[in-house]
Design a protein around this motif. Structure first.
Motif, short mmCIF file in Angstrom:
data_model
loop_
_atom_site.label_atom_id
_atom_site.label_comp_id
_atom_site.label_asym_id
_atom_site.label_seq_id
_atom_site.Cartn_x
_atom_site.Cartn_y
_atom_site.Cartn_z
N GLY A 257 0.82 -1.20 0.00
CA GLY A 257 0.00 0.00 0.00
C GLY A 257 0.86 1.25 0.00
N TRP A 258 0.19 2.39 0.12
CA TRP A 258 0.88 3.68 0.09
C TRP A 258 0.94 4.28 1.49
N LEU A 259 2.10 4.81 1.84
CA LEU A 259 2.24 5.59 3.07
C LEU A 259 1.71 6.99 2.80
N LYS A 260 0.59 7.33 3.39
CA LYS A 260 -0.01 8.63 3.14
C LYS A 260 0.87 9.75 3.66
N GLY A 261 1.00 10.78 2.87
CA GLY A 261 1.83 11.91 3.24
C GLY A 261 3.27 11.78 2.80
N TYR A 262 3.68 10.56 2.36
CA TYR A 262 5.05 10.31 1.94
C TYR A 262 5.15 9.93 0.46
N ASN A 263 4.04 9.53 -0.12
CA ASN A 263 4.02 9.10 -1.53
C ASN A 263 5.02 7.98 -1.79
N GLU A 264 5.10 7.03 -0.87
CA GLU A 264 6.00 5.89 -0.97
C GLU A 264 5.23 4.59 -0.78
N VAL A 265 5.64 3.57 -1.51
CA VAL A 265 5.02 2.26 -1.36
C VAL A 265 5.66 1.53 -0.18
N LEU A 266 4.83 0.93 0.66
CA LEU A 266 5.31 0.11 1.77
C LEU A 266 4.79 -1.31 1.59
N SER A 267 5.70 -2.27 1.61
CA SER A 267 5.32 -3.68 1.52
C SER A 267 5.72 -4.37 2.82
N VAL A 268 4.77 -5.00 3.48
CA VAL A 268 5.00 -5.70 4.73
C VAL A 268 4.84 -7.20 4.50
N VAL A 269 5.89 -7.96 4.81
CA VAL A 269 5.90 -9.40 4.57
C VAL A 269 5.83 -10.13 5.91
N ASN A 270 4.86 -11.02 6.03
CA ASN A 270 4.76 -11.89 7.21
C ASN A 270 5.21 -13.29 6.80
N VAL A 271 6.32 -13.74 7.40
CA VAL A 271 6.96 -14.99 6.98
C VAL A 271 6.75 -16.09 8.00
N TYR A 272 6.47 -17.30 7.50
CA TYR A 272 6.52 -18.49 8.34
C TYR A 272 7.33 -19.52 7.56
N ALA A 273 8.62 -19.58 7.86
CA ALA A 273 9.54 -20.39 7.06
C ALA A 273 9.37 -21.88 7.35
N PRO A 274 9.60 -22.73 6.34
CA PRO A 274 9.52 -24.18 6.53
C PRO A 274 10.74 -24.71 7.28
N GLN B 203 12.94 -12.68 -2.62
CA GLN B 203 13.82 -11.79 -3.38
C GLN B 203 13.19 -11.41 -4.71
N ALA B 204 12.52 -12.36 -5.37
CA ALA B 204 11.86 -12.08 -6.64
C ALA B 204 10.73 -11.07 -6.44
N GLU B 205 9.99 -11.21 -5.35
CA GLU B 205 8.91 -10.27 -5.07
C GLU B 205 9.47 -8.87 -4.82
N MET B 206 10.58 -8.80 -4.08
CA MET B 206 11.18 -7.51 -3.78
C MET B 206 11.73 -6.83 -5.03
N ALA B 207 12.23 -7.63 -5.96
CA ALA B 207 12.78 -7.08 -7.20
C ALA B 207 11.68 -6.49 -8.08
N SER B 208 10.45 -6.94 -7.88
CA SER B 208 9.34 -6.48 -8.72
C SER B 208 8.64 -5.25 -8.17
N GLU B 209 9.02 -4.81 -6.97
CA GLU B 209 8.33 -3.69 -6.33
C GLU B 209 9.31 -2.80 -5.59
N GLU B 210 9.44 -1.55 -6.01
CA GLU B 210 10.29 -0.61 -5.30
C GLU B 210 9.57 -0.09 -4.06
N GLY B 211 10.28 0.63 -3.24
CA GLY B 211 9.69 1.19 -2.04
C GLY B 211 10.32 0.61 -0.79
N TYR B 212 9.64 0.77 0.34
CA TYR B 212 10.12 0.28 1.61
C TYR B 212 9.56 -1.11 1.89
N TRP B 213 10.41 -1.94 2.50
CA TRP B 213 10.01 -3.31 2.83
C TRP B 213 10.26 -3.60 4.29
#
Length: 247
Positions: A23-40, A54-64
């Motif tokens: 989504g977008w951080l309002k007031g900053y005009n930046e994309v924020l992606s939050v990942v919830n991981v449950y590793a095997p 890593q592939a997902e991060m490469a496809s989307e700029e912004g903060y992670w």
């Protein structure tokens, strides 16, 4: 799940071992992606997971922000009650390094009272204004409350250490003239235990400060061209949010 005045939900990505909220951080005009991981469990499956993220991060700029159960350690000393497999931390460290991730761990999270302080400060904060200014003021308010709690905690631990050392000194003087009673032996052992625990906590704080310094300044032994700028850094683990408040 989030404050609609600060975060404008755009889409989600759901996979076997992680979920991404974008989504977008309002007031900053930046994309924020939050990942919830449950590793095997398996090393191979975790490597596939790191590659997928890593592939997902490469496809989307912004903060992670990447948080959750990574089911992996970075060094042998972090492994407890299970077999240490060198390839697992090597893969995990490569994942962190390749994407410019910065791991933030805060030893204060283990200390009693911090969670209550943050929740109380967040609930009592009042301000009217633009979303970006609201967030900035709220973080500053929470930070001020945490600093008060921190100072009180440091003073309390310092008093405890001084008291324990005085007790140990008194018992050691007694040991020079006679054998200790059972109660005194118990007190002697408990005092040493308390000092050991306090020493371990201080060690965690020092390691944390070292990690923060490296994250901000870069590895002094590395070429300056390989250091990450503030804008290029991604963020890992939810503790980074609290760390930003601490400053």
């Amino acid at each position: 799940m989030w404050d609609s005045e600060l975060f404008d939900y755009r889409e989600s990505v759901k996979k076997m071992n992680f979920i991404i909220i974008k989504g977008w951080l309002k007031g900053y005009n930046e994309v924020l992606s939050v990942v919830n991981v449950y590793a095997p469990q398996s090393t191979r499956a975790k490597q596939d997971l790191w590659n997928e993220i890593q592939a997902e991060m490469a496809s989307e700029e912004g903060y992670w922000i990447i948080a959750g159960d990574f089911n992996a350690v970075r060094v042998r000393e972090e492994r407890r009650n299970s077999e240490f497999k060198p390839s697992c931390p090597r893969n995990f460290n490569n994942f962190i390094h390749n994407k410019g991730l910065v791991e933030f761990y805060n030893s204060w999270l283990k200390k009693e009272g911090l969670e209550d302080v943050v929740k109380s400060a967040a609930a009592s904060f009042k301000f009217s204004g633009e979303p970006d200014l609201f967030l900035s003021k709220k973080l500053a308010f929470i930070r001020s409350k945490i600093k008060i709690w921190r100072d009180e905690m440091i003073e309390k631990e310092g008093e405890e250490e001084r008291r324990v050392r005085d007790d140990l000194e008194r018992l050691e003087e007694l040991m020079e003239t006679r054998n200790l009673s059972k109660d005194e032996e118990w007190t002697f052992a408990e005092c040493n235990k308390v000092l050991k625990d306090l020493s371990l906590k201080k060690g965690e704080d020092l390691r944390q400060r070292s990690r923060i310094k490296w994250a901000i300044d870069g590895d002094e032994n590395s070429n300056s061209s390989t250091r990450l700028s503030t804008r290029e850094r991604h963020l890992t683990t939810f503790q980074v949010y609290l760390l930003t408040i601490f400053g």
